[in-house]
Design a protein around this motif. Structure first.
Motif, PDB file in Angstrom:
ATOM      1  N   VAL A  61       0.848  -1.193   0.000  1.00  0.00           N
ATOM      2  CA  VAL A  61       0.000   0.000   0.000  1.00  0.00           C
ATOM      3  C   VAL A  61       0.883   1.243   0.000  1.00  0.00           C
ATOM      4  N   ASN A  62       0.655   2.150  -0.954  1.00  0.00           N
ATOM      5  CA  ASN A  62       1.387   3.409  -1.033  1.00  0.00           C
ATOM      6  C   ASN A  62       0.784   4.385  -0.024  1.00  0.00           C
ATOM      7  N   MET A  63       1.559   4.754   0.985  1.00  0.00           N
ATOM      8  CA  MET A  63       1.072   5.622   2.052  1.00  0.00           C
ATOM      9  C   MET A  63       1.209   7.104   1.717  1.00  0.00           C
ATOM     10  N   GLU A  64       2.174   7.470   0.884  1.00  0.00           N
ATOM     11  CA  GLU A  64       2.465   8.880   0.629  1.00  0.00           C
ATOM     12  C   GLU A  64       1.752   9.449  -0.588  1.00  0.00           C
ATOM     13  N   GLN A  65       1.183   8.609  -1.436  1.00  0.00           N
ATOM     14  CA  GLN A  65       0.504   9.097  -2.634  1.00  0.00           C
ATOM     15  C   GLN A  65      -0.668   9.991  -2.238  1.00  0.00           C
ATOM     16  N   VAL A  66      -0.708  11.192  -2.789  1.00  0.00           N
ATOM     17  CA  VAL A  66      -1.818  12.100  -2.529  1.00  0.00           C
ATOM     18  C   VAL A  66      -2.901  11.818  -3.567  1.00  0.00           C
ATOM     19  N   ARG A  67      -4.054  11.415  -3.077  1.00  0.00           N
ATOM     20  CA  ARG A  67      -5.184  11.082  -3.935  1.00  0.00           C
ATOM     21  C   ARG A  67      -6.159  12.257  -3.933  1.00  0.00           C
ATOM     22  N   THR A  68      -6.899  12.433  -5.015  1.00  0.00           N
ATOM     23  CA  THR A  68      -7.834  13.549  -5.126  1.00  0.00           C
ATOM     24  C   THR A  68      -9.219  13.028  -5.496  1.00  0.00           C
ATOM     25  N   ILE A  69     -10.229  13.530  -4.799  1.00  0.00           N
ATOM     26  CA  ILE A  69     -11.609  13.271  -5.198  1.00  0.00           C
ATOM     27  C   ILE A  69     -12.271  14.607  -5.496  1.00  0.00           C
ATOM     28  N   GLU A  70     -13.204  14.581  -6.405  1.00  0.00           N
ATOM     29  CA  GLU A  70     -13.927  15.786  -6.812  1.00  0.00           C
ATOM     30  C   GLU A  70     -15.360  15.672  -6.324  1.00  0.00           C
ATOM     31  N   VAL A  71     -15.867  16.733  -5.712  1.00  0.00           N
ATOM     32  CA  VAL A  71     -17.230  16.760  -5.217  1.00  0.00           C
ATOM     33  C   VAL A  71     -17.978  17.859  -5.959  1.00  0.00           C
ATOM     34  N   GLY A  72     -19.065  17.495  -6.595  1.00  0.00           N
ATOM     35  CA  GLY A  72     -19.869  18.451  -7.353  1.00  0.00           C
ATOM     36  C   GLY A  72     -19.532  18.474  -8.826  1.00  0.00           C
ATOM     37  N   TYR A  73     -18.473  17.815  -9.233  1.00  0.00           N
ATOM     38  CA  TYR A  73     -18.078  17.746 -10.642  1.00  0.00           C
ATOM     39  C   TYR A  73     -17.167  16.542 -10.839  1.00  0.00           C
ATOM     40  N   ARG A  74     -16.984  16.147 -12.072  1.00  0.00           N
ATOM     41  CA  ARG A  74     -16.034  15.095 -12.436  1.00  0.00           C
ATOM     42  C   ARG A  74     -15.260  15.558 -13.660  1.00  0.00           C
ATOM     43  N   THR A  75     -13.961  15.350 -13.644  1.00  0.00           N
ATOM     44  CA  THR A  75     -13.122  15.649 -14.793  1.00  0.00           C
ATOM     45  C   THR A  75     -12.919  14.349 -15.561  1.00  0.00           C
ATOM     46  N   ALA A  76     -13.212  14.386 -16.853  1.00  0.00           N
ATOM     47  CA  ALA A  76     -13.045  13.193 -17.682  1.00  0.00           C
ATOM     48  C   ALA A  76     -11.561  12.879 -17.807  1.00  0.00           C
ATOM     49  N   GLU A  77     -11.225  11.573 -17.755  1.00  0.00           N
ATOM     50  CA  GLU A  77      -9.818  11.175 -17.871  1.00  0.00           C
ATOM     51  C   GLU A  77      -9.273  11.550 -19.237  1.00  0.00           C
ATOM     52  N   GLY A  78      -8.057  12.109 -19.235  1.00  0.00           N
ATOM     53  CA  GLY A  78      -7.407  12.487 -20.483  1.00  0.00           C
ATOM     54  C   GLY A  78      -8.011  13.714 -21.135  1.00  0.00           C
ATOM     55  N   SER A  79      -8.859  14.422 -20.406  1.00  0.00           N
ATOM     56  CA  SER A  79      -9.526  15.591 -20.966  1.00  0.00           C
ATOM     57  C   SER A  79      -9.568  16.682 -19.909  1.00  0.00           C
ATOM     58  N   SER A  80      -9.762  17.906 -20.356  1.00  0.00           N
ATOM     59  CA  SER A  80      -9.890  19.002 -19.397  1.00  0.00           C
ATOM     60  C   SER A  80     -11.356  19.384 -19.197  1.00  0.00           C
ATOM     61  N   SER A  81     -12.277  18.657 -19.816  1.00  0.00           N
ATOM     62  CA  SER A  81     -13.695  18.981 -19.676  1.00  0.00           C
ATOM     63  C   SER A  81     -14.229  18.442 -18.349  1.00  0.00           C
ATOM     64  N   ARG A  82     -15.124  19.240 -17.758  1.00  0.00           N
ATOM     65  CA  ARG A  82     -15.719  18.879 -16.475  1.00  0.00           C
ATOM     66  C   ARG A  82     -17.216  18.741 -16.641  1.00  0.00           C
ATOM     67  N   SER A  83     -17.785  17.757 -15.981  1.00  0.00           N
ATOM     68  CA  SER A  83     -19.235  17.599 -15.979  1.00  0.00           C
ATOM     69  C   SER A  83     -19.730  17.795 -14.549  1.00  0.00           C
ATOM     70  N   LYS A  84     -20.836  18.504 -14.407  1.00  0.00           N
ATOM     71  CA  LYS A  84     -21.388  18.795 -13.084  1.00  0.00           C
ATOM     72  C   LYS A  84     -22.135  17.592 -12.533  1.00  0.00           C
ATOM     73  N   GLU A  85     -22.075  17.460 -11.226  1.00  0.00           N
ATOM     74  CA  GLU A  85     -22.845  16.468 -10.485  1.00  0.00           C
ATOM     75  C   GLU A  85     -23.772  17.266  -9.568  1.00  0.00           C
ATOM     76  N   LEU A  86     -24.968  17.593 -10.061  1.00  0.00           N
ATOM     77  CA  LEU A  86     -25.855  18.500  -9.339  1.00  0.00           C
ATOM     78  C   LEU A  86     -26.303  17.959  -7.980  1.00  0.00           C
ATOM     79  N   ARG A  87     -26.446  16.640  -7.854  1.00  0.00           N
ATOM     80  CA  ARG A  87     -26.863  16.078  -6.566  1.00  0.00           C
ATOM     81  C   ARG A  87     -25.836  16.389  -5.482  1.00  0.00           C
ATOM     82  N   GLU A  88     -24.587  16.508  -5.864  1.00  0.00           N
ATOM     83  CA  GLU A  88     -23.535  16.804  -4.892  1.00  0.00           C
ATOM     84  C   GLU A  88     -23.302  18.295  -4.715  1.00  0.00           C
TER      85      GLU A  88
END
Length: 179
Positions: A61-88
């Motif tokens: 298990v990698n302990m030092e890797q900084v992981r990121t989660i997005e709340v209210g939107y998602r960024t598509a992999e390999g793209s800079s486009s973001r889609s909204k998650e209105l429920r969040e």
């Protein structure tokens, strides 16, 4: 016709099986050794050996890797486009205004045993705690404060509240930042 002796073949197979027990734990990681599914040891970085499968298994298990989660939107992999998650992202403020709030949470692990054995899905757990914390803070604040004046204060308070909740449930997760 003479047959080969059985003992050298069995010895070679046993030697190969024992050699499969070597593993390397990278710097910043921990190795968790399970013997028949029960936690027996947490190993530090470096070359290691364990009794091979099926008796023991190792999860690194990698302990030092900084992981990121997005709340209210998602960024598509390999793209800079973001889609909204209105429920969040839609939240109600103290003065009964609805605001659209999107943020990201960065975290790493601080306890390998807690993170492996007390969580089923770490990312969903952090997302749920982040949503809960930010909704509580935004629900007690006025719209102008949330959108303009208190953005930094809200981020700091959300980080502290998230860490308190995560620690209470022994998740082994450390919140690095809320942006």
């Amino acid at each position: 016709m003479r047959s080969m002796p059985l003992f050298p073949i069995i010895g070679l197979i046993a030697l190969i099986w024992l050699a499969t027990g070597f593993y390397i734990v990278d710097q910043g990681s921990r190795g968790v050794v399970l013997q028949f599914g029960k936690h027996v040891e947490t190993t530090m970085p470096g070359p290691r050996w364990h009794i091979p499968y099926p008796i023991e298994t190792v999860t690194v298990v990698n302990m030092e890797q900084v992981r990121t989660i997005e709340v209210g939107y998602r960024t598509a992999e390999g793209s800079s486009s973001r889609s909204k998650e209105l429920r969040e992202s839609l939240m109600l403020t103290d003065d009964e205004n609805i605001i659209d709030l999107q943020f990201a949470v960065q975290y790493n692990l601080k306890n390998v045993e807690d993170s492996l054995f007390n969580n089923r899905n770490t990312e969903n757990y952090v997302r749920g705690v982040a949503e809960t914390a930010i909704r509580e803070i935004v629900g007690k604040s006025r719209m102008d404060f949330v959108l303009y004046e208190g953005r930094e204060e809200i981020a700091v308070n959300a980080r502290e509240l998230m860490q308190t909740i995560l620690d209470r449930y022994n998740t082994g997760i450390n919140v690095v930042s809320v942006t």
